[in-house]
Design a protein around this motif. Structure first.
Motif, PDB file in Angstrom:
ATOM      1  N   GLY A   1       4.908   9.039  -4.744  1.00 60.37           N
ATOM      2  CA  GLY A   1       6.294   9.004  -5.194  1.00 60.37           C
ATOM      3  C   GLY A   1       7.311   8.816  -4.086  1.00 60.37           C
ATOM      4  O   GLY A   1       8.513   8.888  -4.345  1.00 60.37           O
TER       5      GLY A   1
ATOM      6  N   MET B   1      10.768  -2.853   0.540  1.00 56.50           N
ATOM      7  CA  MET B   1      10.567  -1.625  -0.230  1.00 56.50           C
ATOM      8  C   MET B   1       9.135  -1.153  -0.054  1.00 56.50           C
ATOM      9  O   MET B   1       8.191  -1.891  -0.295  1.00 56.50           O
TER      10      MET B   1
ATOM     11  N   ALA C   1       9.590   6.668  -1.574  1.00 52.07           N
ATOM     12  CA  ALA C   1      10.167   5.323  -1.559  1.00 52.07           C
ATOM     13  C   ALA C   1      11.098   5.214  -0.361  1.00 52.07           C
ATOM     14  O   ALA C   1      11.897   6.112  -0.098  1.00 52.07           O
TER      15      ALA C   1
ATOM     16  N   GLU D   1       6.615   1.810  -1.345  1.00 48.40           N
ATOM     17  CA  GLU D   1       6.404   2.843  -2.364  1.00 48.40           C
ATOM     18  C   GLU D   1       4.989   3.381  -2.218  1.00 48.40           C
ATOM     19  O   GLU D   1       4.047   2.603  -2.061  1.00 48.40           O
ATOM     20  N   THR D   2       4.858   4.711  -2.273  1.00 49.30           N
ATOM     21  CA  THR D   2       3.541   5.322  -2.179  1.00 49.30           C
ATOM     22  C   THR D   2       3.145   5.918  -3.523  1.00 49.30           C
ATOM     23  O   THR D   2       3.987   6.173  -4.379  1.00 49.30           O
TER      24      THR D   2
ATOM     25  N   GLY E   1       0.570   3.077   0.822  1.00 55.04           N
ATOM     26  CA  GLY E   1       1.314   2.599  -0.342  1.00 55.04           C
ATOM     27  C   GLY E   1       1.390   1.092  -0.403  1.00 55.04           C
ATOM     28  O   GLY E   1       0.567   0.376   0.165  1.00 55.04           O
TER      29      GLY E   1
ATOM     30  N   ARG F   1      16.287   6.100  -9.484  1.00 50.14           N
ATOM     31  CA  ARG F   1      15.733   6.758  -8.304  1.00 50.14           C
ATOM     32  C   ARG F   1      16.771   6.810  -7.193  1.00 50.14           C
ATOM     33  O   ARG F   1      17.673   5.996  -7.151  1.00 50.14           O
TER      34      ARG F   1
ATOM     35  N   ASN G   1      16.862   7.156  -2.968  1.00 51.65           N
ATOM     36  CA  ASN G   1      16.043   7.112  -1.760  1.00 51.65           C
ATOM     37  C   ASN G   1      16.846   6.562  -0.577  1.00 51.65           C
ATOM     38  O   ASN G   1      17.874   5.934  -0.767  1.00 51.65           O
TER      39      ASN G   1
ATOM     40  N   HIS H   1       4.691   1.546   6.688  1.00 47.81           N
ATOM     41  CA  HIS H   1       3.576   1.303   5.776  1.00 47.81           C
ATOM     42  C   HIS H   1       2.276   1.822   6.391  1.00 47.81           C
ATOM     43  O   HIS H   1       1.461   2.449   5.703  1.00 47.81           O
TER      44      HIS H   1
END
Length: 138
Positions: free
Chosen positions: A60, A54, A62, A56-57, A29, A4, A6, A24
């Protein structure tokens, strides 16, 4: 884990936790925060600072972030790097070699205290890159 790409944001003054919690609240996520203390940093002043966060949702997205450790330059506006991470070691090492060629390496790509291989460089166009090759998980 697939490879990935990001953004990775560096924060000063211990703002990483508050910033990542804010993002957040915006994006939702799952947020995971690891501190320098969790990874055995000997400096008590770093113990509660964010070594890696980190977000992440489910869609997708990040986003990664961390507090800049002492001695690492922090310039607002120039505090974002592009992160490549995953477990495809051959591909990531090939990309690392190409990205770092003609640029400058600030952290050689090698095993780190958290168990993964990690390296950081600035490519010949001045873009900051971080490459993390996940250690095999059992």
């Amino acid at each position: 884990m697939p490879v990935r790409l990001n953004p990775y944001i560096a924060f000063s003054g211990g703002d990483a936790r508050a910033a990542m919690e804010f993002y957040h609240s915006v994006f939702g996520g799952t947020l995971v925060i690891n501190t320098f203390g969790e990874f055995g940093a000997p400096d008590p002043a770093l113990a509660d600072k964010v070594m890696h966060g980190m977000l992440e949702t489910g869609d997708g997205l990040a986003l990664m972030g961390a507090d800049s450790p002492p001695g690492m330059e922090h310039t607002p506006g120039n505090n974002i790097a592009v992160s490549l991470s995953g477990d495809d070691a051959d591909t990531l090492r090939e990309w690392w070699a190409k990205l770092s060629e003609g640029g400058s390496v600030s952290t050689p790509l090698e095993k780190q205290m958290w168990g993964d291989e990690f390296g950081a460089c600035r490519d010949r166009f001045g873009i900051e890159w971080m490459v993390n090759i996940g250690a095999p998980r059992s």
